[in-house]
Design a protein around this motif. Structure first.
Motif, short mmCIF file in Angstrom:
data_model
loop_
_atom_site.label_atom_id
_atom_site.label_comp_id
_atom_site.label_asym_id
_atom_site.label_seq_id
_atom_site.Cartn_x
_atom_site.Cartn_y
_atom_site.Cartn_z
N ILE A 1 38.73 34.27 32.90
CA ILE A 1 38.52 35.65 33.37
C ILE A 1 39.62 36.61 32.86
CG2 ILE A 1 38.08 37.13 35.38
CD1 ILE A 1 36.01 34.91 35.28
N ILE B 1 29.51 42.89 31.03
CA ILE B 1 30.24 41.73 31.56
C ILE B 1 30.16 41.75 33.08
CG2 ILE B 1 32.05 41.08 29.88
CD1 ILE B 1 33.70 43.25 31.05
N ARG C 1 49.11 36.18 43.07
CA ARG C 1 48.67 34.78 43.26
C ARG C 1 49.67 33.81 42.66
NH1 ARG C 1 45.52 36.34 47.31
NH2 ARG C 1 44.10 37.97 46.62
N SER D 1 44.53 42.42 30.21
CA SER D 1 44.01 43.77 30.04
C SER D 1 42.94 44.00 31.11
CB SER D 1 43.45 43.88 28.62
OG SER D 1 42.20 44.48 28.62
N TYR E 1 40.55 52.18 42.35
CA TYR E 1 39.37 52.62 41.60
C TYR E 1 38.14 52.79 42.48
CZ TYR E 1 38.74 47.48 40.85
OH TYR E 1 38.62 46.12 41.00
N ASP F 1 41.49 33.73 41.05
CA ASP F 1 42.58 34.02 41.99
C ASP F 1 43.16 32.76 42.62
OD1 ASP F 1 42.26 36.67 41.47
OD2 ASP F 1 41.12 37.14 43.26
N SER G 1 31.55 42.07 36.45
CA SER G 1 32.80 42.64 36.99
C SER G 1 32.65 42.93 38.48
CB SER G 1 33.12 43.94 36.24
OG SER G 1 33.98 44.76 37.02
N VAL G 2 33.59 42.37 39.25
CA VAL G 2 33.61 42.60 40.70
C VAL G 2 33.79 44.09 40.97
CG1 VAL G 2 34.99 42.22 42.77
CG2 VAL G 2 34.56 40.32 41.22
N GLY G 3 34.81 44.67 40.32
CA GLY G 3 35.16 46.07 40.58
C GLY G 3 34.02 47.00 40.20
N GLU H 1 35.76 50.26 31.61
CA GLU H 1 34.65 50.94 30.91
C GLU H 1 33.30 50.60 31.54
OE1 GLU H 1 35.83 48.12 29.73
OE2 GLU H 1 34.02 47.03 29.18
N GLN H 2 33.18 49.46 32.21
CA GLN H 2 31.90 49.13 32.86
C GLN H 2 31.65 50.03 34.07
OE1 GLN H 2 29.62 46.96 31.47
NE2 GLN H 2 31.15 47.01 29.85
N PRO I 1 40.44 46.78 31.67
CA PRO I 1 39.74 48.04 31.41
C PRO I 1 38.73 48.37 32.51
CG PRO I 1 38.88 46.29 30.01
CD PRO I 1 39.98 45.69 30.82
N LYS J 1 41.26 40.85 51.71
CA LYS J 1 41.86 42.05 51.10
C LYS J 1 40.88 42.74 50.16
CE LYS J 1 44.27 41.53 47.31
NZ LYS J 1 44.30 42.11 45.99
N ASN J 2 40.25 41.98 49.28
CA ASN J 2 39.43 42.63 48.25
C ASN J 2 38.12 43.20 48.80
OD1 ASN J 2 41.43 42.20 46.42
ND2 ASN J 2 40.50 40.41 45.46
N ARG K 1 45.04 48.12 42.15
CA ARG K 1 43.74 48.00 41.53
C ARG K 1 42.65 48.68 42.36
NH1 ARG K 1 42.72 47.69 36.57
NH2 ARG K 1 40.61 46.98 36.16
N1 EPU Z 1 36.45 43.89 32.71
C1 EPU Z 1 36.20 44.66 31.59
N2 EPU Z 1 35.74 45.94 31.77
C2 EPU Z 1 35.53 46.47 33.00
C3 EPU Z 1 35.78 45.68 34.14
C4 EPU Z 1 36.24 44.39 33.95
O1 EPU Z 1 36.39 44.22 30.46
O2 EPU Z 1 35.10 47.64 33.09
C5 EPU Z 1 36.89 42.49 32.53
C6 EPU Z 1 38.29 42.25 33.05
O3 EPU Z 1 39.26 42.60 32.08
C7 EPU Z 1 38.26 40.78 33.37
C8 EPU Z 1 36.83 40.57 33.84
O4 EPU Z 1 36.07 41.66 33.33
O5 EPU Z 1 38.47 40.05 32.21
C9 EPU Z 1 36.63 40.50 35.34
O6 EPU Z 1 37.23 41.63 35.95
P1 EPU Z 1 36.74 42.22 37.34
O7 EPU Z 1 36.33 43.63 37.10
O8 EPU Z 1 35.77 41.29 37.97
O9 EPU Z 1 38.08 42.20 38.15
P2 EPU Z 1 38.74 43.35 39.00
O10 EPU Z 1 37.70 44.13 39.71
O11 EPU Z 1 39.74 44.07 38.17
C10 EPU Z 1 38.88 41.89 41.15
C11 EPU Z 1 39.96 41.52 42.11
C12 EPU Z 1 40.92 40.55 41.46
C13 EPU Z 1 40.14 39.33 40.99
C14 EPU Z 1 38.98 39.74 40.09
C15 EPU Z 1 38.10 38.59 39.68
C16 EPU Z 1 40.21 43.51 43.46
C17 EPU Z 1 41.01 44.69 43.80
N3 EPU Z 1 40.68 42.74 42.50
O12 EPU Z 1 39.54 42.50 40.05
O13 EPU Z 1 41.82 40.17 42.48
O14 EPU Z 1 41.00 38.49 40.26
O15 EPU Z 1 38.17 40.72 40.76
O16 EPU Z 1 37.57 37.96 40.80
O17 EPU Z 1 39.18 43.24 44.07
C18 EPU Z 1 43.83 39.40 43.36
O18 EPU Z 1 43.37 39.60 44.49
O19 EPU Z 1 44.90 38.77 43.16
C19 EPU Z 1 43.13 39.89 42.19
C20 EPU Z 1 43.71 40.00 41.00
#
Ligand code: EPU
Length: 431
Positions: free
Chosen positions: A326, A160, A370, A120, A95, A304, A162-164, A124-125, A122, A22-23, A92
């Motif tokens: 995380i 930090i 999850r 939370s 974005y 996850d 960040s996957v996204g 911002e990255q 955010p 999915k991701n 999510r």
């Molecule tokens: N974070 C920030 N600032 C940012 C981006 C992230 O502070 O600009 C923090 C987040 O708050 C978190 C950490 O960095 O504490 C990691 O966040 P990340 O950006 O990696 O997560 P995400 O992109 O929001 C994706 C998956 C999640 C998965 C996480 C971690 C998607 C759509 N979502 O989220 O998937 O948990 O990476 O691997 O790809 C799920 O599938 O159930 C799910 C929640």
């Protein structure tokens, strides 16, 4: 509202086939917009979040044709860069449309992302990355507005991991002028998959899967046919379902390397895991032991998989400790597990799990994707009947979850909560 009803106590046995990730699919579908030529994406999972994203593409003018349940053709000749789809606010992956539209059209207006309430979240990255490529970004009236005269390559060091943000900036930079270097990147398999897809469209991205990604912007991307990697979290969920029920299940269409962190923990608590080329067999034939886990970015133990692991450890021998590093709000389901007889204490970002002999069925509520899957695992382990409410969360990311579980012997079915007759019949049939 739909709910799962589960009669627990059955050992899972047999084979289950895993769908596409999915991701990864969320990033790849957004990337498909970045060319006007036709893109064919195979192995797309048929889950709610993906279908919502595909609808949003149609609304901005892309042609989206489902060839079959798992193959989609997309022609990204869009008419607007403003994504106004209400459902987008709840997910999510929306974005990724910012990076894709900004890269292709130098402009994007996309609702602020929602997604599971696990802490939370955010962005911002992401914004820092877009700004480094020369974009102006502001947030107003719940929308992210990003625009640039022309995107130019830049040097970004994420504060930090960040996957996204990694995927989003990679998307935008693929069509920016000149070279972009992104440091302190996330390394998850789906990042590599999105990069591979972009490269198959003519992008020049190197280093995905390491913590430095180098992108030489190209002028144009072209059509492609691409197959998405298997979903490591879906696979991991079935591995733990097998382990928790003392089962023996072969999980097919996986990349065992992506599952190593999960496999290592299962082996540590006494599960037999056999790796084949594209399958893993999980065999649990004794009471399992305890362990300590901290969720980490890839290749560490994935956040996850944390709820499913906590649930599986609830009936293991001794005391286990899980630290969530995380997301700060990812233990909400523990209250539901307690209703089923689990002995778990949460202190800050740590759960202390004192293994109990058994869980007992109860009515519980899925708080997110999850955790919802984890409560289904608890229901399959527990004595008697368990009702898991709010199935819609689980369906955001698991395709035909109850059907796949039925296929390996689980006694589970899905009902509308108003279907008293159906529910009654199911309960009588299961005894
Ligand atoms: N974070 C920030 N600032 C940012 C981006 C992230 O502070 O600009 C923090 C987040 O708050 C978190 C950490 O960095 O504490 C990691 O966040 P990340 O950006 O990696 O997560 P995400 O992109 O929001 C994706 C998956 C999640 C998965 C996480 C971690 C998607 C759509 N979502 O989220 O998937 O948990 O990476 O691997 O790809 C799920 O599938 O159930 C799910 C929640």
């Amino acid at each position: 509202m739909e709910q799962y009803i589960i009669k627990g106590g059955k050992r899972l046995e047999g084979e289950v086939v895993i769908n596409g990730a999915k991701n990864a699919a969320l990033g790849i579908i957004a990337a498909a917009l970045m060319t006007d030529e036709q893109v064919t994406i195979e192995n797309i999972p048929d889950v709610l979040d993906i279908n919502v994203l595909l609808d949003a593409l149609t609304e901005i003018g892309a042609i989206v044709e489902r060839k079959d349940r798992h193959t989609v053709k997309i022609v990204g000749r869009i008419q607007t860069t403003k994504v106004d789809n209400e459902s987008m606010r709840k997910m999510r992956g929306s974005y990724y449309l910012i990076g894709a539209l900004l890269g292709k059209c130098n402009n994007a207006q996309v609702p602020l992302p929602g997604g599971c309430n696990i802490g939370s979240r955010p962005i911002e990255q992401h914004i820092k990355g877009f700004k480094a490529l020369g974009a102006d970004v502001d947030i107003s009236f719940g929308m992210v507005n990003a625009s640039a005269e022309k995107l130019k390559g830049g040097h970004i060091f994420f504060d930090i991991v960040s996957v996204g943000a990694t995927i989003n900036v990679m998307l935008a930079a693929a069509l920016a002028e000149g070279q972009t270097i992104i440091e302190n990147c996330a390394k998850e398999p789906h990042i590599v998959d999105v990069a591979n897809f972009l490269n198959s469209m003519g992008a020049n991205i190197k280093g995905a899967g390491t913590d430095v990604i180098r992108i030489k912007g190209v002028q144009k991307l072209h059509g492609s046919t691409y197959s998405i990697i298997p979903d490591q979290i879906e696979a991991g969920t079935f591995m733990l379902a097998a382990a928790a029920t003392g089962g023996n299940v072969t999980i097919k269409n996986v990349i065992p390397k992506h599952l190593e962190a999960i496999t290592a923990k299962l082996v540590e608590i006494g599960v037999e895991v056999t790796e084949e080329d594209d399958a893993v067999r999980v065999n649990a034939h004794k009471r399992l032991g305890n362990t300590q886990i901290k969720t980490l970015v890839y290749p560490g133990f994935p956040t996850d998989m944390q709820p499913q692991m906590t649930t599986s450890l609830a009936t293991c021998e001794g005391t286990s400790i899980i630290t969530e590093s995380i997301f700060e709000n990812r233990f909400k389901y523990v209250d539901e597990l307690t209703k089923m007889g689990a002995n778990i204490k949460v202190e800050g970002n740590t759960a202390i799990i004192n293994g109990v002999e058994k869980l007992t069925g109860a009515t519980v509520c899925a708080p997110d994707l999850r955790a919802g899957a984890a409560l289904v695992i608890a229901g399959m382990v527990a004595e008697g009947f368990t009702v898991v409410e709010h199935v819609e969360y689980i369906e955001r990311g698991y395709e035909s979850f109850e059907k796949k579980l039925q296929g390996i012997g689980a006694i589970i079915d899905k009902f509308d909560e108003s279907d008293n007759r159906g529910i009654q019949k199911f309960r009588l049939k299961c005894g």
